[in-house]
Each structure stands twice: as structure tokens, then as C-alpha cells.
Scaffold this active site. Structure first.
Site: not given
Ligand code: PGA
Length: 259
Positions: A10, A12, A102, A104, A174, A180, A220
Site C-alpha cells: 500500500n 498510500k 483502510h 486512514e 491492521e 506506520g 509495520s
Molecule cells: P505500515 O502501513 O506498514 O507503514 O505500518 C500499513 C498500512 O497502513 O497498510
């Protein structure tokens, strides 16, 4: 196990269309050097909408086995929905997957489980496999209510679905506190929720759907923890943010079976 593991990147809101081309080229070379077997571990990237045409052109012309998809899609067919992108637009661009719900999107765009479920159903009906996200915030985890919370999301998103459709999607668990932040859930924590998701699917839609649905972990995930995560019974892959922007890291993760 009949389920093919999926490593999903992803991106983003990162990478313009020129950078996207470079990233996919580098990823393809690195996987090629490692003689990656795409039948054993599927690799997919999720660039911003504006990059997808460039990624499609590259994948088609170089006959790459890397799959790709979008990070969101509308639940509407077409019409007066400024800023939205329809499933048929993504189908025309050769997308195999689309991420929906997601955290976000839920946080910054107020998406609800019902909307996410509608987007997923729309995508699946058009032949695009939705990667349906769920996960709890830190307060929910600290209150010990994470399993209940995630199963509530699953119930709401799959409300009114048929077993056959459920079996064809991908769910990505997640935990929001791990996205992140560098704070990865322990493999046991991730397994607890991924296992509970599969058990709930089995209970509501039958063993067949539960056996074929793929459940990913995200938050992560990186080369240093992928092997242990993938060793868990109910984890069929990872949704990767940060590490997917580094082709060497992402390719190394796709090779977790050789670690
Ligand atoms: P990350 O993001 O691996 O940077 O923690 C995962 C995601 O939000 O899909």
C-alpha cells in the site's frame, strides 16, 4: 494449504507516476534476481490512482507477474460524485485488487463499515478482489476489546453477503496503533485476531468460505518480522505500507519462505 499468500504494498499518497514506474521496475528486477515464484507468493502493489495507467503499461509491456490495484473505489456506478473513481474505471486499467476501508479512509473520510461493505461488494461483482481492512484503535486494544471490535466490523461489512462471495475476498487485519508506528503486533497478537476472523467467517458463512478467504496482517510489517508473521496459521500475507516503498525490502519480504 490451498490459499496463495499475498504480499500487498500500500503506497498510500506517495510516488508520482514517474516514480511509480521506477519503483515497479526495480521491484521486478529484484524479484527476478531472486527468481521469485509468483505461484507461491503473489505480489501486488497499490499505487495512487494517478499512477495506475503507468503501472498498467509497464506490467503489460514487460509481461510482469506483479499484480496491482487501487487504494479505494466508489460504491456508485457513475455520475455526480466529484473526486470519486468507479469500479469500471479500475477494471479498464486492469486492476486485480482494490483496498477498501483502510483506517486512514475511515479516519479522514468518515467511511463506515456499511459503506466499506458496499464498496467491497461492488468491486467483487466486477471481478476486482477487494482487500477489506479492519482493525482496532489503541484504546480498544488496551481495554481488551480488540477481538470483539474487529468481529463487529466483520459482521457489519459482510452483512447480507453470500458465502461464495465472502470466500473470494481478502481481509486485512491492521491494528491502528501498529500502522506506520514501528510497533508491530506480536505474531501471537496478530494470529489471535486473524484466527478469530476466520472462525467468525466459518460460523456465519461455512467452512468453505473460511478455508478460502485470505486474511492478511498489516501494521509495520517488514523484512525483520515477516517470516514469523507468516508462520501463523491464519495469516495468509501482509498489507505493507512503509516497507513497500523500498523495493529491496518489499522483494525480500516476498522471499520470506527462503529466510
Ligand atoms: P505500515 O502501513 O506498514 O507503514 O505500518 C500499513 C498500512 O497502513 O497498510
Amino acid at each position: 494449504m490451498a490459499r496463495t499468500p499475498l504480499l500487498a504494498g500500500n503506497w498510500k499518497m506517495n510516488m508520482d507516476h514517474l516514480e511509480a514506474t521506477h519503483l515497479v521496475q526495480k521491484l521486478a528486477w529484484t524479484l527476478g534476481d531472486a527468481q521469485h515464484d509468483f505461484n507461491r507468493v503473489e505480489v501486488a502493489v497499490f499505487p495512487p490512482f494517478t499512477d495506475i495507467r503507468s503501472v498498467q503499461t509497464l506490467v503489460d509491456s514487460d509481461e510482469l507477474k506483479i499484480a496491482y490495484g487501487a487504494q479505494d473505489v466508489s460504491a456508485q456506478d457513475n455520475g455526480a460524485f466529484t473526486g470519486d473513481i468507479s469500479v469500471s474505471m479500475l477494471t479498464k486499467l486492469g486492476c486485480s485488487y482494490v483496498i477498501v476501508g483502510h483506517s486512514e479512509r475511515r479516519q479522514y473520510h468518515g467511511e463506515t463499515d456499511t459503506e466499506v461493505g458496499a464498496k467491497a461488494a461492488k468491486a467483487l461483482a466486477a471481478g476486482i478482489v477487494p482487500v477489506i481492512c479492519c482493525g482496532e484503535a489503541l484504546e480498544v486494544r488496551e481495554a481488551g476489546k480488540h477481538v470483539e471490535h474487529v468481529l463487529g466490523q466483520i459482521d457489519a461489512m459482510f452483512s447480507g453477503w453470500e458465502a461464495d462471495a465472502v470466500g473470494r475476498v481478502v481481509v486485512a487485519y491492521e491494528p491502528i496503533w501498529a500502522i506506520g508506528t514501528g510497533k508491530v503486533a506480536t505474531p501471537a497478537d496478530a494470529q489471535e485476531v486473524c484466527g478469530a476472523i476466520r472462525a467468525r467467517i466459518s460460523e456465519r458463512f461455512g467452512a468453505g468460505a473460511a478455508e478460502s478467504i485470505r486474511v492478511l496482517y498489516g501494521g509495520s510489517a517488514k523484512p525483520g518480522n515477516i517470516k514469523e508473521l507468516m508462520a501463523q496459521r491464519d495469516i495468509d500475507g501482509a498489507l505493507v505500507g512503509g516497507a513497500s516503498l523500498k523495493p529491496e525490502d518489499f522483494a525480500a519480504m516476498a522471499e520470506y519462505q527462503k529466510m
